[in-house]
Enzyme design. Sequence first.
Site: not given
Ligand code: FE
Length: 201
Positions: A105, A108-110
Amino acid sequence: MSHDHDHDNELDPFAARVRALETILTQKGLIDPAAIDVIVDTYETKIGPRNGARVVAKAWSDPAYADWLRRDATAAIGSLSYTGRQGEHMQAVFDTEDTHNLVVCTLCSCYPWSVLGLPPVWYKAPPYRSRAVIDPRGVLEEFGLTLPAGRKIRVWDSTAELRYLVVPMRPKGTDGWSEEQLAGLVSRDAMIGTALAKEPA
Ligand code: FE
């Protein structure tokens, strides 16, 4: 004033903010820390990469399920009752001899929590998020994974709406194995794409 630095490289301000918020909400009696502990424990110990491994093992064992997973991963995964936070819209990407899949991602950090549990720290770190796109082969080398030179690497950028699950190739020498045995060969990293499925011992 320029603003070209990356905040994520500083001392994790997000974690500090979360802790401050939790403290305030607890002091005001708005949340019960025990309830939060239950949620965290659920994602740390109950919902983990074993869920994803069972999905992969089933796809390896059952061509009809694999086909369903390819066409509608959300429904195929949901049929095993692995649904919920951040797993609502899933797409399964299948490794082949020609193409290796890698999930990131960049924004961000999906991450597909419902099948993989909590994301590893490196997944959320800026170096992985930027370099997985720019130099995926180099990143995989750092994970100890050297792919055949002719194998293409396809990088999938997760979003809040769409999460990916890599289905690695089934290792040779596993004919007749049960789904439970097969699931034991599927690591979290293999479902992100930074590893392959383990070879049978
Ligand atoms: Fe994300």
